[in-house]
Design a protein around this motif. Structure first.
Motif, PDB file in Angstrom:
ATOM      1  N   UNK A 118       0.864  -1.243  -0.027  1.00  0.00           N
ATOM      2  CA  UNK A 118       0.020  -0.112   0.059  1.00  0.00           C
ATOM      3  C   UNK A 118       0.881   1.306   0.186  1.00  0.00           C
ATOM      4  N   UNK A 119       0.461   2.155  -0.698  1.00  0.00           N
ATOM      5  CA  UNK A 119       1.095   3.529  -0.519  1.00  0.00           C
ATOM      6  C   UNK A 119       0.032   4.547  -0.278  1.00  0.00           C
ATOM      7  N   UNK A 120       0.344   5.717   0.597  1.00  0.00           N
ATOM      8  CA  UNK A 120      -0.707   6.479   1.018  1.00  0.00           C
ATOM      9  C   UNK A 120       0.187   7.949   1.012  1.00  0.00           C
ATOM     10  N   UNK A 121      -0.545   8.937   0.960  1.00  0.00           N
ATOM     11  CA  UNK A 121      -0.164  10.325   1.189  1.00  0.00           C
ATOM     12  C   UNK A 121      -1.255  10.794   2.358  1.00  0.00           C
ATOM     13  N   UNK A 122      -0.827  10.749   3.281  1.00  0.00           N
ATOM     14  CA  UNK A 122      -1.799  10.961   4.549  1.00  0.00           C
ATOM     15  C   UNK A 122      -2.767  10.262   4.689  1.00  0.00           C
ATOM     16  N   UNK A 123      -4.027  10.593   4.427  1.00  0.00           N
ATOM     17  CA  UNK A 123      -5.232   9.650   4.456  1.00  0.00           C
ATOM     18  C   UNK A 123      -5.671   9.187   3.156  1.00  0.00           C
ATOM     19  N   UNK A 124      -5.127   9.599   1.960  1.00  0.00           N
ATOM     20  CA  UNK A 124      -5.153   9.465   0.813  1.00  0.00           C
ATOM     21  C   UNK A 124      -4.505   8.257   0.440  1.00  0.00           C
ATOM     22  N   UNK A 125      -5.431   7.105  -0.108  1.00  0.00           N
ATOM     23  CA  UNK A 125      -4.332   5.817  -0.586  1.00  0.00           C
ATOM     24  C   UNK A 125      -4.156   5.931  -1.975  1.00  0.00           C
ATOM     25  N   UNK A 126      -2.963   6.113  -2.537  1.00  0.00           N
ATOM     26  CA  UNK A 126      -2.621   5.747  -4.036  1.00  0.00           C
ATOM     27  C   UNK A 126      -2.892   4.582  -4.470  1.00  0.00           C
ATOM     28  N   UNK A 127      -2.520   3.495  -4.028  1.00  0.00           N
ATOM     29  CA  UNK A 127      -2.977   1.920  -4.047  1.00  0.00           C
ATOM     30  C   UNK A 127      -2.939   1.221  -2.595  1.00  0.00           C
ATOM     31  N   UNK A 128      -3.485   0.104  -2.591  1.00  0.00           N
ATOM     32  CA  UNK A 128      -3.772  -0.546  -1.274  1.00  0.00           C
ATOM     33  C   UNK A 128      -3.956  -2.294  -1.674  1.00  0.00           C
ATOM     34  N   UNK A 129      -3.291  -2.971  -0.763  1.00  0.00           N
ATOM     35  CA  UNK A 129      -3.868  -4.270  -0.756  1.00  0.00           C
ATOM     36  C   UNK A 129      -3.454  -5.066  -2.035  1.00  0.00           C
ATOM     37  N   UNK A 130      -2.458  -4.768  -2.626  1.00  0.00           N
ATOM     38  CA  UNK A 130      -1.528  -5.111  -3.701  1.00  0.00           C
ATOM     39  C   UNK A 130      -0.635  -6.305  -3.421  1.00  0.00           C
ATOM     40  N   UNK A 131      -1.125  -7.627  -4.161  1.00  0.00           N
ATOM     41  CA  UNK A 131      -0.273  -8.760  -3.954  1.00  0.00           C
ATOM     42  C   UNK A 131      -0.230  -9.293  -5.408  1.00  0.00           C
ATOM     43  N   UNK A 132       1.083  -9.690  -5.527  1.00  0.00           N
ATOM     44  CA  UNK A 132       1.602 -10.095  -7.184  1.00  0.00           C
ATOM     45  C   UNK A 132       2.535 -11.068  -6.940  1.00  0.00           C
ATOM     46  N   UNK A 133       2.791 -12.181  -7.646  1.00  0.00           N
ATOM     47  CA  UNK A 133       4.091 -12.797  -7.965  1.00  0.00           C
ATOM     48  C   UNK A 133       4.043 -13.017  -9.361  1.00  0.00           C
ATOM     49  N   UNK A 134       5.366 -12.796  -9.907  1.00  0.00           N
ATOM     50  CA  UNK A 134       5.752 -12.741 -11.160  1.00  0.00           C
ATOM     51  C   UNK A 134       6.915 -13.657 -11.176  1.00  0.00           C
TER      52      UNK A 134
END
Length: 230
Positions: free
Chosen positions: A13-29
């Protein structure tokens, strides 16, 4: 010690304050796998790619590549990891205008103190720019500049390739040629590749297509990505 486990992202997850840029990202490559990420503008696709490259920080979660925890690296260690293991292709080319084509392509090898003119020539041939090594970027078309950028990103045979809208500035025919080169080179060296794109045709080349939303990465709706016309 590293292991060939590819790219593994857990609970990112990446946030700026209370604003989420993205969240709950799971990935296997897996090593050698090609994954495309699509999604609406502003959903954080480029930010996610920058985190994968250890160019940006994240708020929570974990990213590892071949067993290396990117979040635990110092800035100097992250820079060394990028030089050694990462190839990044940008939409805007980022070719250095004062260097000729061959010098641009040679840069990753020089940064690793492994100059290899034969490898540079091999890559120029692979991307269809043989004989153009002494030209300056100002003498090339947009499609040729993107091929220079691809050759530069792959000349050191990186284990991980990240591509951010690499065909975004190109006409459809040139875009298809650029994707041919990118996919062929990744396959040849068994590199993991993550592509961020708005192009349905480019995404259709991937082994898997994932849709980035506020809930994380998901399988896209069936109609979101379609194969290019024959």
């Amino acid at each position: 010690m590293t292991h060939d486990t590819g790219l593994v992202i857990t609970g990112l997850a990446k946030r700026y304050g209370d604003a989420a840029v993205f969240q709950a990202v799971d990935l296997n490559v897996a090593p050698g796998e090609f994954v495309a990420i699509v999604g609406e503008s502003g959903v954080g696709k480029s930010s996610l790619l920058n985190c994968m490259a250890a160019l940006d920080t994240w708020s929570e979660g974990r990213i590892t590549h071949d067993g290396v925890d990117l979040g635990q690296l110092t800035e100097a260690q992250a820079a060394h990891w990028r030089r050694e293991h990462l190839g990044f292709v940008f939409q805007a080319f980022h070719v250095l205008p004062h260097l000729d084509v061959a010098q641009n392509v040679a840069l990753p090898l020089l940064l690793l103190n492994r100059p290899d003119p034969a490898r540079v020539a091999q890559m120029l041939d692979a991307v269809g720019l043989q004989g153009l090594g002494e030209r300056l970027p100002s003498q090339l078309s947009g499609g040729q500049l993107q091929r220079v950028a691809i050759a530069r990103a792959l000349v050191h045979k990186p284990r991980l390739i990240l591509a951010d809208e690499p065909t975004g500035n190109l006409d459809p025919r040139t875009a298809a040629q650029v994707m041919d080169v990118l996919v062929a080179q990744a396959r040849q060296h068994g590199s993991s590749m993550v592509l961020v794109t708005h192009s349905e045709a480019a995404a259709a080349r991937a082994d898997r297509v994932l849709h980035l939303t506020a809930q994380g990465l998901q399988e896209p709706p069936q109609q979101a990505v379609s194969a290019p016309n024959p």
